[in-house]
Design a protein around this motif. Structure first.
Motif, PDB file in Angstrom:
ATOM      1  N   THR B 116       0.830  -1.212  -0.131  1.00  0.00           N
ATOM      2  CA  THR B 116       0.024  -0.055  -0.091  1.00  0.00           C
ATOM      3  C   THR B 116       0.994   1.370   0.228  1.00  0.00           C
ATOM      4  OG1 THR B 116      -0.122  -0.355   2.385  1.00  0.00           O
ATOM      5  CG2 THR B 116      -2.068  -1.003   1.021  1.00  0.00           C
ATOM      6  N   ASP B 320      -6.631   8.477 -13.615  1.00  0.00           N
ATOM      7  CA  ASP B 320      -7.466   7.105 -12.882  1.00  0.00           C
ATOM      8  C   ASP B 320      -8.492   6.994 -13.811  1.00  0.00           C
ATOM      9  OD1 ASP B 320      -8.925   5.920 -11.544  1.00  0.00           O
ATOM     10  OD2 ASP B 320      -9.388   7.237  -9.763  1.00  0.00           O
ATOM     11  N   SER B 419     -15.582  -6.571  -9.418  1.00  0.00           N
ATOM     12  CA  SER B 419     -14.053  -6.884  -8.910  1.00  0.00           C
ATOM     13  C   SER B 419     -13.841  -8.509  -9.200  1.00  0.00           C
ATOM     14  CB  SER B 419     -14.068  -6.614  -7.394  1.00  0.00           C
ATOM     15  OG  SER B 419     -14.338  -5.241  -7.291  1.00  0.00           O
ATOM     16  N   THR B 437     -12.527  -2.854  -7.250  1.00  0.00           N
ATOM     17  CA  THR B 437     -11.642  -2.479  -6.077  1.00  0.00           C
ATOM     18  C   THR B 437     -10.195  -2.872  -6.423  1.00  0.00           C
ATOM     19  OG1 THR B 437     -11.913  -5.016  -5.352  1.00  0.00           O
ATOM     20  CG2 THR B 437     -13.729  -3.411  -4.296  1.00  0.00           C
ATOM     21  N   ILE B 438      -9.957  -3.034  -7.653  1.00  0.00           N
ATOM     22  CA  ILE B 438      -8.422  -3.298  -7.892  1.00  0.00           C
ATOM     23  C   ILE B 438      -7.927  -2.353  -8.956  1.00  0.00           C
ATOM     24  CG2 ILE B 438      -8.221  -5.751  -6.980  1.00  0.00           C
ATOM     25  CD1 ILE B 438      -7.863  -6.031 -10.197  1.00  0.00           C
ATOM     26  N   THR B 441      -5.915   3.237  -8.546  1.00  0.00           N
ATOM     27  CA  THR B 441      -5.446   4.083  -7.709  1.00  0.00           C
ATOM     28  C   THR B 441      -5.571   2.757  -6.193  1.00  0.00           C
ATOM     29  OG1 THR B 441      -7.835   4.607  -7.280  1.00  0.00           O
ATOM     30  CG2 THR B 441      -6.246   6.093  -8.459  1.00  0.00           C
ATOM     31  N   GLU B 442      -5.980   1.556  -6.698  1.00  0.00           N
ATOM     32  CA  GLU B 442      -6.015   0.663  -5.428  1.00  0.00           C
ATOM     33  C   GLU B 442      -5.271  -0.569  -5.517  1.00  0.00           C
ATOM     34  OE1 GLU B 442     -11.025   1.016  -5.130  1.00  0.00           O
ATOM     35  OE2 GLU B 442      -9.804   1.424  -7.161  1.00  0.00           O
ATOM     36  N   ASN B 443      -5.240  -1.592  -4.707  1.00  0.00           N
ATOM     37  CA  ASN B 443      -4.267  -2.616  -5.002  1.00  0.00           C
ATOM     38  C   ASN B 443      -5.050  -3.898  -4.342  1.00  0.00           C
ATOM     39  OD1 ASN B 443      -3.939  -2.871  -2.171  1.00  0.00           O
ATOM     40  ND2 ASN B 443      -2.868  -0.773  -2.225  1.00  0.00           N
ATOM     41  N   HIS B 446      -6.427  -5.990  -0.192  1.00  0.00           N
ATOM     42  CA  HIS B 446      -7.737  -6.506   0.643  1.00  0.00           C
ATOM     43  C   HIS B 446      -8.240  -7.749   0.166  1.00  0.00           C
ATOM     44  CE1 HIS B 446      -9.128  -4.820  -3.576  1.00  0.00           C
ATOM     45  NE2 HIS B 446     -10.071  -5.862  -2.957  1.00  0.00           N
TER      46      HIS B 446
END
Lengths: 480, 480
Positions: B116, B320, B419, B437-438, B441-443, B446
């Motif tokens: 993160t 993004d 996702s 959710t990926i 800007t996310e990874n 989770h």
């Protein structure tokens, strides 16, 4: 292209469809709740148009395969174009776009609807709406077991040997005999189902309309809440059972009725069909029991009904499955891709193609290990030709490509990602409802007009095994 | 299965990878920001393990194709399993699950990350992370142009004749020569790119790490905001250009460098690759200009960068793109399916397969109109065998099947629908980010542990053209 021969057949089809309007006219007369005049007008227009086509074109020319494709594609188109008239002229007074969508949805046995309150419509119109399913189902049985195998679409040639009827080389006598036999089965099953539904407390009218929706794997209902309206486990089981039959090969039913008791169990496609239905049902039973607090018997019934309904591409619902968990919804969407058996009234990719693809892939893996071995793919103990396998692989790819391109088109109409994908699966597979904004409790009314026309095209393409429609766009098709 | 011969090669691979840890050790020494000790420990463990495998197994046995598959699959697995050590032992102190995921993501040139805050990590570890990309890229070039064509995976036999190097029948000498030539191109392009990035204002360290991420079509960055961190149109264009090269066939680059000026334009796959990139870029330019208020030059740059990044399966982002409209996002996802060219470091289905599939479908349509005509499928003016086409169709189906089944598995992990689908496309295609959710800007932090292991498997399967991994699960593979 022998345009005149094609028009001649189209004319005959229109006369037949015009004539079939006498049934909703009879319903209108019985209930006396309006729409008699619009139906009679439609009947006159359609029959006169049909006669015009038929009269001014030469009779009894032999059709080549090219004209066969044209008759099938333009035939279905003409049915939807003219069959939409009562919706426009009646008290429902739909726009022509909506009427065309609804009628195409009917004749292709899709069951996608733009109507938000069906219970407000007069009985005659509701009857016609469901009747288009039943007529479309008849057409599909004929098409998939008699016409497409001869035209060699997407591996359908595999079923040439499977269909009943005398083996004569000329197309027409063979088609007629096959049709009579299979339509007999279709009519018989329809009579049994509507009787059972009537016993279960439905009115004769509702019993007939829901039978049309079931046997054609269509999915139009006469109630806003669909099958949930009846709140009857008996009705759910009866409809589930007949959807199951309608999603299986009608040639198998015929063989079974001829006292060949092992017909079903000897058939690889049917065994896979039942296997998929049972395993997904059991999975859904457990997962909805845990998540939605159904007791086990209700969870089994709701699961079975939804699995059979979506896999056979009928599209009835006995629960709002959008409230179920993500894995459950995902599996239901996968079933919508698979579809029913070949030779059924169901749409989608068809179970037999999925079976053959898995067998082909297993063979391909074996070949990687033993590069010089000859590993045939077998179906029902017969070896399947490499050509048929290639055709089936090609069909699958066209299906997936059309799915991807069409989903993109739907995103351009302003739909969100899930609804774009879902409207396409639902129409291309001739199912009806899906997930997202066209879930079981929603409908297609909010789709923009351009989207409705596009989705109508997908219903037609999906119903006619895609190639039958795509070929029309091929330049070579029109030359000579 | 000649286990000992396989272990011998795996041992050599481990010694090589252990040795390659001297580079991050040098970086650690230079920056003096920690993690020297964990790297030295890892190096010792890996080299000793490698020597143990190598020493106790017989040298120089001829590998059959079966052992070839085993070396490739277990080789990549061993690299990830041992290459994860520095992440566990270092100050990042990842769990083994996370470390394995990150390293598999590195060696498969995926670029999906569970970290993160990369900027908090010591330079040595960041260097190793990016270096796994570059080493993985070397492996892929070797694999896709020298090994898989001989093993006949998914139509790769088509490229047997395409690769440079002397044509000797024995596997080993040919592999070595081909490898040397293509690695030369790879190293040269890497030097040019890192120099250009350094000129553009990056530190040498950042220039090298981003070059590793680019040339391997990996996508790990040393900055939390990725390429957006640098806010430089020059850097975006340089990286886009080298991603474009890395996503093209390295045999073409070699031929071009040998002064065969028309190498690119004569190649059907390359022309389609450029055609797809340009048309989607132009579409995105218009649509993001209208929707996101970019001016045209920015819209073109952002569009081009994202198209090239996702299509080559690199996974860098300079905007993004989840803020873009639904049709734009849908197209980007489609590009993630297509992937780079064969013989590149890019993943996905590969452009050449898509091209051949379209040609095959066109031929199939023609055959429906002219049932007796022989209609060959041609690529680069050579006729393609029916076997190769069937292999490619089979590959595509396995890809789609694995995609569908894996998406279902991910829904079971509690991910939402988009996702679930997106994590699978992204790992199976070796891309990195996706949507949902990926997003960019996310990874992947989770995702539950079971999901991380499963996605690691998909990265491996995708990277090795699926069949190489699937074959391991085939019982026939292990017999004899």
């Amino acid at each position: 292209m022998d345009f005149k021969a094609v028009l001649h057949v189209l004319g005959a089809m229109l006369i037949f469809i015009g004539g079939s309007l006498t049934f909703p006219i009879a319903v209108s007369l019985y209930y006396g709740d309006g729409d008699l005049y619009p139906f009679v007008t439609s009947l006159v227009i359609i029959i006169i148009s049909g006669f015009a086509f038929w009269w001014f074109t030469p009779a009894d020319r032999e059709l080549r395969s090219r004209e066969g494709f044209a008759v099938v594609s333009f035939g279905w188109l003409a049915l939807a174009a003219f069959g939409a008239l009562p919706f426009v002229l009646s008290s429902a007074s739909l726009s022509y776009t909506d009427a065309f969508f609804e009628t195409m949805s009917g004749f292709t046995t899709t069951g996608a609807t733009i109507l938000t309150d069906v219970e407000s419509l007069p009985h005659g119109l509701l009857f016609w709406r469901s009747f288009t399913h039943w007529l479309g189902g008849m057409g599909i049985i004929l098409l998939s077991l008699a016409i497409l195998p001869m035209l060699g679409v997407g591996g359908m040639q595999l079923f040439k040997a499977e269909v009943p009827g005398p083996s004569v080389d000329k197309i027409q006598p063979r088609i007629q005999d096959t049709a009579k036999i299979l339509w007999g089965v279709y009519v018989m099953l329809s009579i049994v189902e509507s009787t059972l539904l009537w016993f279960g407390g439905m009115t004769v009218f509702d019993a007939l309309c829901h039978t049309f929706g079931t046997m054609a794997t269509g999915g139009f209902s006469t109630k806003n809440a669909g099958i949930m309206h009846f709140q009857s486990a008996y009705i759910e089981y009866v409809i589930a059972f007949f959807m199951l039959l309608a999603g299986a090969n009608f040639a198998l039913h015929y063989r079974f009725l001829q006292r060949k008791a092992t017909a079903y169990q000897k058939n690889t496609e049917f065994r896979s069909y039942i296997g998929i239905i049972l395993s997904v049902t059991l999975f859904l039973m457990v997962i909805t029991h845990i998540q939605n607090f159904y007791d086990y018997s209700e969870a089994f019934r709701k699961g079975l009904f939804q699995v059979v309904s979506l896999m056979t591409t009928t599209g009835f619902h006995s629960a709002d499955y959008e409230l179920w968990s993500t894995p459950a919804q995902f599996l239901l969407v996968m079933l919508m891709f698979i579809g029913g058996c070949a030779g059924s009234t169901g749409g989608g990719i068809k179970v037999v193609r999925i079976v053959l693809i898995f067998k082909h892939l297993a063979a391909q893996l074996k070949r990687l290990v033993h590069p010089h071995a000859v590993i045939p793919v077998r179906l029902n103990n017969k070896s399947v030709s490499r050509e048929a396998i290639t055709d089936i692989l090609g069909f699958l790819l066209v299906y997936m490509l059309l799915f991807a391109i069409s989903s993109f088109v739907m995103t351009l109409m302003g739909l969100d990602l899930i609804s774009s994908v879902s409207t396409v699966i639902s129409t291309l597979g001739n199912i009806g409802p899906g997930i997202g904004t066209i879930g079981p409790t929603e409908n297609f009314a909010h789709i923009p007009a351009a989207g409705k026309w596009f989705l109508s095209f997908l219903m037609l393409a999906g119903r006619l095994e895609i190639f039958t429609v795509l070929i029309i766009f091929n330049r070579h098709f029109w030359i000579r």
